[in-house]
Scaffold this motif. Sequence first.
Motif, mmCIF file in Angstrom:
data_model
loop_
_atom_site.group_PDB
_atom_site.id
_atom_site.type_symbol
_atom_site.label_atom_id
_atom_site.label_comp_id
_atom_site.label_asym_id
_atom_site.label_seq_id
_atom_site.Cartn_x
_atom_site.Cartn_y
_atom_site.Cartn_z
ATOM 1 N N ILE A 198 0.899 -1.211 0.077
ATOM 2 C CA ILE A 198 -0.046 -0.011 0.113
ATOM 3 C C ILE A 198 0.747 1.326 0.092
ATOM 4 N N GLN A 199 2.041 1.307 0.789
ATOM 5 C CA GLN A 199 2.707 2.258 0.940
ATOM 6 C C GLN A 199 3.414 2.575 -0.325
ATOM 7 N N ASN A 200 4.056 1.728 -0.931
ATOM 8 C CA ASN A 200 4.714 1.769 -2.128
ATOM 9 C C ASN A 200 3.850 2.068 -3.271
ATOM 10 N N GLY A 201 2.621 1.418 -3.251
ATOM 11 C CA GLY A 201 1.591 1.464 -4.243
ATOM 12 C C GLY A 201 1.163 3.019 -4.362
ATOM 13 N N ILE A 202 0.780 3.736 -3.129
ATOM 14 C CA ILE A 202 0.478 5.067 -3.180
ATOM 15 C C ILE A 202 1.358 6.015 -3.406
ATOM 16 N N THR A 203 2.634 5.632 -3.164
ATOM 17 C CA THR A 203 3.939 6.451 -3.410
ATOM 18 C C THR A 203 3.976 6.620 -4.961
ATOM 19 N N ASN A 204 3.977 5.190 -5.382
ATOM 20 C CA ASN A 204 4.185 5.267 -6.953
ATOM 21 C C ASN A 204 3.000 5.895 -7.840
ATOM 22 N N PHE A 205 1.858 5.642 -7.170
ATOM 23 C CA PHE A 205 0.746 6.260 -7.837
ATOM 24 C C PHE A 205 0.867 7.803 -7.863
ATOM 25 N N VAL A 206 1.251 8.452 -6.774
ATOM 26 C CA VAL A 206 1.481 9.790 -6.620
ATOM 27 C C VAL A 206 2.607 10.321 -7.587
ATOM 28 N N SER A 207 3.525 9.377 -7.585
ATOM 29 C CA SER A 207 4.538 9.852 -8.400
ATOM 30 C C SER A 207 4.189 9.852 -10.051
ATOM 31 N N LEU A 208 3.225 8.566 -10.209
ATOM 32 C CA LEU A 208 2.600 8.858 -11.570
ATOM 33 C C LEU A 208 1.827 10.194 -12.053
ATOM 34 N N LEU A 209 1.029 10.388 -10.873
ATOM 35 C CA LEU A 209 0.155 11.942 -11.107
ATOM 36 C C LEU A 209 1.181 13.041 -11.204
ATOM 37 N N ASP A 210 2.223 12.885 -10.391
ATOM 38 C CA ASP A 210 3.366 13.961 -10.347
ATOM 39 C C ASP A 210 3.830 14.149 -11.629
ATOM 40 N N ASN A 211 4.150 12.784 -12.449
ATOM 41 C CA ASN A 211 4.829 12.594 -13.599
ATOM 42 C C ASN A 211 3.805 13.281 -14.770
ATOM 43 N N ILE A 212 2.400 12.979 -14.599
ATOM 44 C CA ILE A 212 1.633 13.397 -15.407
ATOM 45 C C ILE A 212 1.414 14.864 -15.288
ATOM 46 N N MET A 213 1.554 15.574 -14.083
ATOM 47 C CA MET A 213 1.459 16.832 -14.024
ATOM 48 C C MET A 213 2.559 17.469 -14.673
ATOM 49 N N VAL A 214 3.728 17.122 -14.405
ATOM 50 C CA VAL A 214 5.023 17.479 -15.223
ATOM 51 C C VAL A 214 4.671 17.434 -16.806
ATOM 52 N N GLY A 215 4.261 16.330 -17.006
ATOM 53 C CA GLY A 215 4.052 15.886 -18.486
ATOM 54 C C GLY A 215 2.942 16.650 -19.007
ATOM 55 N N ARG A 216 2.079 17.453 -18.451
ATOM 56 C CA ARG A 216 1.211 18.445 -18.977
ATOM 57 C C ARG A 216 1.656 19.558 -19.413
ATOM 58 N N ILE A 217 3.131 19.928 -18.766
ATOM 59 C CA ILE A 217 3.476 21.227 -19.181
ATOM 60 C C ILE A 217 4.363 20.893 -20.499
ATOM 61 N N GLY A 218 4.975 19.905 -20.730
ATOM 62 C CA GLY A 218 5.584 19.939 -22.064
ATOM 63 C C GLY A 218 6.632 18.605 -22.141
ATOM 64 N N THR A 219 7.014 18.282 -23.092
ATOM 65 C CA THR A 219 8.022 17.022 -23.235
ATOM 66 C C THR A 219 9.187 17.292 -22.682
ATOM 67 N N GLU A 220 9.879 18.544 -23.041
ATOM 68 C CA GLU A 220 10.964 19.017 -22.352
ATOM 69 C C GLU A 220 11.245 18.926 -20.892
ATOM 70 N N GLN A 221 10.016 19.356 -20.110
ATOM 71 C CA GLN A 221 10.186 19.510 -18.976
ATOM 72 C C GLN A 221 10.025 17.920 -18.198
ATOM 73 N N MET A 222 9.179 17.183 -18.896
ATOM 74 C CA MET A 222 8.959 15.675 -18.408
ATOM 75 C C MET A 222 10.237 15.067 -18.673
ATOM 76 N N SER A 223 11.003 15.235 -19.728
ATOM 77 C CA SER A 223 12.230 14.556 -20.057
ATOM 78 C C SER A 223 13.154 14.898 -18.895
ATOM 79 N N GLY A 224 13.427 16.223 -18.715
ATOM 80 C CA GLY A 224 14.250 16.630 -17.629
ATOM 81 C C GLY A 224 14.069 16.246 -16.235
ATOM 82 N N VAL A 225 13.035 16.135 -16.001
ATOM 83 C CA VAL A 225 12.609 15.449 -14.687
ATOM 84 C C VAL A 225 12.954 13.911 -14.727
ATOM 85 N N ALA A 226 12.702 13.357 -15.662
ATOM 86 C CA ALA A 226 12.827 11.784 -15.962
ATOM 87 C C ALA A 226 14.416 11.664 -15.532
#
Length: 459
Positions: A23-51
Amino acid sequence: MRKYIGDRKFYRMVLAVAVPIMIQNGITNFVSLLDNIMVGRIGTEQMSGVAIVNQLMFVFNICIFGGVSGAGIFTAQYHGCKDYKGVRDTFRAKLLICFAITAAGLAVFALLGGSLISLYLHDTGDAVTLESTLWYARRYLRIMMVEMVPFAVIQAYSGTLRETGETVLPMKAGITAVFVNLILNYILIFGKFGAPVLGVEGAAIATTVSRFVELFIVAGWTHRHKEAHPFIDGAYRSLKIPAALAAKIIVTGAPLMLNEALWSFGQAILVQCYSVRGLGVVAAFNISSTISNVFNVAFIAMGNAVGIIVGQLLGAGKLEEAKDTDRKLIFFSTVSCAVIGTVMALFSPLFPALYNTSDDIRRLAARFIVIASLYMPMHAFINAAYFTLRCGGKTLVTFFFDSVYVWLVNIPLAYVLSRYTGLHIIFLFFACQFIDIVKCIIGFILVKKGVWMNIIVKG
């Protein structure tokens, strides 16, 4: 089938350990997914830099994990034979190891951060895109370096709590932290509720604040419950560790820590090999790996359960019970991940559609997800075999089984295919995953022979 399937009591015991971690890792990774999606909504360069930065941070995180795990082998067995002083000494060892690794990591990122990021940037005809990605990555890394400190200390506390049977508190702390992270991400990335629009820097600030919240919860709760966890009583009166135990941790833990460091570095090299095919591959692989991590929590939690449950049985001298329990745990992990992998494959086209990127990158990410789902059962078996070998102190064996295999097999294959062939990235990725079948066979032989059945805290 009784050799592989336990009774209800067995699965209640397993799930009591694995589910809080899951549960802990699942929620952590799910929120990381949402975090990743939020950054990904800005643009490909931002998403790639964070990645790219997160790939480098992954190396640091795994080094910390390897460092505390070496001492954690002794923690589980000391707890199994109710030696609380031994648990306290291993906790001190974890703190010292974490401080050393964090200092080294900060120095590397401060001096070589830009150069390391540039290794993932390859010219595909658009220099502006590469420069923008590097700029975003450097700004993100600068703030994430602060996050490294609380992360390291959290691992010393949470690892010790889990190894002594307390899996719920780290789960609660992790859940609280990820929701803090999620809320701050929304506010700081997009500038909501009057806050400035900070983009990738907002994502880094949110992550850092959430780590301090998690540390405050875990450490504060542990020190307030000394009667339940006597190892923390007097833990900071001195950081001295008995010389005999320190020598054991070094001999047993050094190969494990080196293994984790080389393995994580090897994974970063593999991604770098994939990045030769262009920034679009980096973006697609970031999407697929972020989503895969949400589903991978199942076999990761089961691996931790193997280390904790079987390690405690070994410490208590119950060798035959440990062998029987381990066999059933491995079977349960592999079968359950076959089901989870099927679900992930069915939903593979949906996740990439959430990102603000090109259709080509979305299609490529979906194919990466399908390949990852096909190999999930195999990786579940390999992970369980790894933790089986580790909990019995066979860290030198795990060193060859894990990181040496990556450097002698996976990396040469990826390097040759990425640079000397015109093989499409999908087939390249498929081949680099398929080669792990050899590792699966080796793990089966080692586990079946019982080379891991050792008591390392007595005599």
